[in-house]
Scaffold this active site. Sequence first.
Site, PDB file in Angstrom:
ATOM      1  N   HIS A  41      23.100 -79.925 -75.087  1.00 27.91           N
ATOM      2  CA  HIS A  41      22.385 -78.780 -75.661  1.00 27.91           C
ATOM      3  C   HIS A  41      21.454 -78.217 -74.597  1.00 27.91           C
ATOM      4  O   HIS A  41      21.363 -78.762 -73.494  1.00 27.91           O
ATOM      5  CB  HIS A  41      21.627 -79.192 -76.928  1.00 27.91           C
ATOM      6  CG  HIS A  41      20.542 -80.208 -76.730  1.00 27.91           C
ATOM      7  ND1 HIS A  41      20.763 -81.460 -76.177  1.00 27.91           N
ATOM      8  CD2 HIS A  41      19.205 -80.170 -77.024  1.00 27.91           C
ATOM      9  CE1 HIS A  41      19.625 -82.135 -76.157  1.00 27.91           C
ATOM     10  NE2 HIS A  41      18.665 -81.382 -76.654  1.00 27.91           N
TER      11      HIS A  41
ATOM     12  N   HIS B 224      18.068 -77.816 -74.401  1.00 24.04           N
ATOM     13  CA  HIS B 224      16.661 -78.165 -74.220  1.00 24.04           C
ATOM     14  C   HIS B 224      16.492 -78.510 -72.740  1.00 24.04           C
ATOM     15  O   HIS B 224      17.393 -79.081 -72.115  1.00 24.04           O
ATOM     16  CB  HIS B 224      16.266 -79.351 -75.116  1.00 24.04           C
ATOM     17  CG  HIS B 224      15.966 -78.941 -76.524  1.00 24.04           C
ATOM     18  ND1 HIS B 224      16.070 -79.804 -77.593  1.00 24.04           N
ATOM     19  CD2 HIS B 224      15.554 -77.740 -77.028  1.00 24.04           C
ATOM     20  CE1 HIS B 224      15.732 -79.153 -78.704  1.00 24.04           C
ATOM     21  NE2 HIS B 224      15.421 -77.909 -78.388  1.00 24.04           N
TER      22      HIS B 224
ATOM     23  N   ASP C 176      15.065 -80.685 -70.967  1.00 23.67           N
ATOM     24  CA  ASP C 176      15.256 -82.025 -70.406  1.00 23.67           C
ATOM     25  C   ASP C 176      16.731 -82.370 -70.202  1.00 23.67           C
ATOM     26  O   ASP C 176      17.055 -83.411 -69.642  1.00 23.67           O
ATOM     27  CB  ASP C 176      14.541 -83.105 -71.261  1.00 23.67           C
ATOM     28  CG  ASP C 176      14.925 -83.114 -72.721  1.00 23.67           C
ATOM     29  OD1 ASP C 176      15.300 -82.048 -73.252  1.00 23.67           O
ATOM     30  OD2 ASP C 176      14.855 -84.184 -73.347  1.00 23.67           O
ATOM     31  N   HIS C 177      17.640 -81.467 -70.621  1.00 27.02           N
ATOM     32  CA  HIS C 177      19.075 -81.724 -70.453  1.00 27.02           C
ATOM     33  C   HIS C 177      19.749 -80.746 -69.506  1.00 27.02           C
ATOM     34  O   HIS C 177      20.913 -80.923 -69.161  1.00 27.02           O
ATOM     35  CB  HIS C 177      19.770 -81.707 -71.822  1.00 27.02           C
ATOM     36  CG  HIS C 177      19.247 -82.780 -72.715  1.00 27.02           C
ATOM     37  ND1 HIS C 177      19.907 -83.969 -72.931  1.00 27.02           N
ATOM     38  CD2 HIS C 177      18.064 -82.882 -73.387  1.00 27.02           C
ATOM     39  CE1 HIS C 177      19.178 -84.736 -73.713  1.00 27.02           C
ATOM     40  NE2 HIS C 177      18.048 -84.104 -74.011  1.00 27.02           N
TER      41      HIS C 177
ATOM     42  N   HIS D 291      20.849 -81.872 -84.363  1.00 28.72           N
ATOM     43  CA  HIS D 291      19.564 -81.762 -83.665  1.00 28.72           C
ATOM     44  C   HIS D 291      18.903 -80.461 -84.135  1.00 28.72           C
ATOM     45  O   HIS D 291      19.469 -79.755 -84.968  1.00 28.72           O
ATOM     46  CB  HIS D 291      19.847 -81.749 -82.145  1.00 28.72           C
ATOM     47  CG  HIS D 291      18.658 -81.968 -81.280  1.00 28.72           C
ATOM     48  ND1 HIS D 291      17.645 -82.830 -81.592  1.00 28.72           N
ATOM     49  CD2 HIS D 291      18.322 -81.443 -80.063  1.00 28.72           C
ATOM     50  CE1 HIS D 291      16.746 -82.811 -80.616  1.00 28.72           C
ATOM     51  NE2 HIS D 291      17.131 -81.977 -79.679  1.00 28.72           N
TER      52      HIS D 291
ATOM     53  N   ASP E 226      20.826 -85.361 -78.240  1.00 34.54           N
ATOM     54  CA  ASP E 226      19.741 -85.759 -79.115  1.00 34.54           C
ATOM     55  C   ASP E 226      20.205 -85.476 -80.547  1.00 34.54           C
ATOM     56  O   ASP E 226      20.660 -84.370 -80.813  1.00 34.54           O
ATOM     57  CB  ASP E 226      18.508 -84.922 -78.847  1.00 34.54           C
ATOM     58  CG  ASP E 226      18.034 -84.947 -77.388  1.00 34.54           C
ATOM     59  OD1 ASP E 226      18.629 -85.635 -76.542  1.00 34.54           O
ATOM     60  OD2 ASP E 226      17.077 -84.226 -77.086  1.00 34.54           O
TER      61      ASP E 226
ATOM     62  N   HIS F  64      17.372 -92.091 -73.620  1.00 31.23           N
ATOM     63  CA  HIS F  64      16.546 -90.991 -74.101  1.00 31.23           C
ATOM     64  C   HIS F  64      15.304 -91.508 -74.839  1.00 31.23           C
ATOM     65  O   HIS F  64      15.057 -91.201 -76.002  1.00 31.23           O
ATOM     66  CB  HIS F  64      17.360 -90.041 -75.004  1.00 31.23           C
ATOM     67  CG  HIS F  64      16.752 -88.673 -75.148  1.00 31.23           C
ATOM     68  ND1 HIS F  64      15.700 -88.426 -76.014  1.00 31.23           N
ATOM     69  CD2 HIS F  64      17.007 -87.485 -74.544  1.00 31.23           C
ATOM     70  CE1 HIS F  64      15.369 -87.147 -75.929  1.00 31.23           C
ATOM     71  NE2 HIS F  64      16.149 -86.559 -75.035  1.00 31.23           N
TER      72      HIS F  64
HETATM   73 ZN   LIG Z   1      16.231 -84.463 -75.043  1.00 29.60          ZN
HETATM   74 ZN   LIG Z   2      16.728 -81.937 -77.526  1.00 25.28          ZN
END
Ligand SMILES: [Zn+2]
Ligand SMILES: [Zn+2]
Length: 302
Positions: A61, A63, A65-66, A138, A206, A265
């Site tokens: 996805h 976000h 952090d990915h 998510h 996530d 994670h």
């Molecule tokens: Zn994440």
């Molecule tokens: Zn996320």
Amino acid sequence: MLDICLLGTGGMMPLPYRWLTSLMARYNGKSIMIDCGEGTQIAMKEKGWSPKPVDIICFTHYHADHISGLPGMLLTMGNAERTEPLLLIGPKGLARVVNSLRVIAPELPFPIEYLELTEPEHRIPFDGFCIEAFRVNHNVICYGYNIVVERIGRFQLEKAQELDIPKQYWSRLQKGETIETPDAVYTPDLVLGPPRKGIKLTYCTDTRPTEGIVKNAAGADLFICEGMYGEPEKKDKAREYKHMTFLEAADMAKRARVKQMWLTHYSPSLTRPEEYMDGVRKIFPQAVAGKDGKSTDLLFEE
Ligand SMILES: [Zn+2]
Ligand SMILES: [Zn+2]
């Protein structure tokens, strides 16, 4: 053999000694990465792997952090003089998100191809393996991934003899090739037994636990699953932010009958994930708290 490395195990932000969650898998000369947050290219370098041969990057996805590590990763791949195309796979909006990030990495010596996921489940075949994507739950559209290495059936010598197939074609048929000669066409199914169990890796983060994950992870050799919270009492928080606790991950691993589970994670506040593993192993004994750089070779069963 599927060669796996969990490059990082962090959620939300990279920390000293903990990079953001990302996975690298290598099979038959092809390299696949799943997720590329800030610092993923450093994690790769620490492992001693080159970014140049990354052929496919899958995103769960969008976000940060990915995906925030992508522009830097692309520039490094370009500096390594990569010219072969790179395939990116991710939820709807992939080209738009990547093109926005590429404002700071506009010129690359290799083409980028996009495969946007629009259905609840996708099966994307490659040579000798396939990537399966499945929707998870998510707070934005998010997918889990399987990497599946298929294994063709055993070569049946008696059948080849019985059908008078010339010996010179046996090894090619054994590899799944169809052979056409002026007098006959030989297909692999003539001499191969039923397909054998292959290798399956499941990666999901996530997400909340879902029945779709249990179904898609069924029988996996390795299940890499998010464990945002170790503390069982953070279940409400996990529900609110659409993540899960270690115990919820363990329950899915048990129900999917996977061979082993690695957690990843982690919340930045979770400094010692191992402290919560006793409770996890009561539910699913083959559970391990993933660590940055943890790797394994998944092999065919004999
Ligand atoms: Zn994440
Ligand atoms: Zn996320």
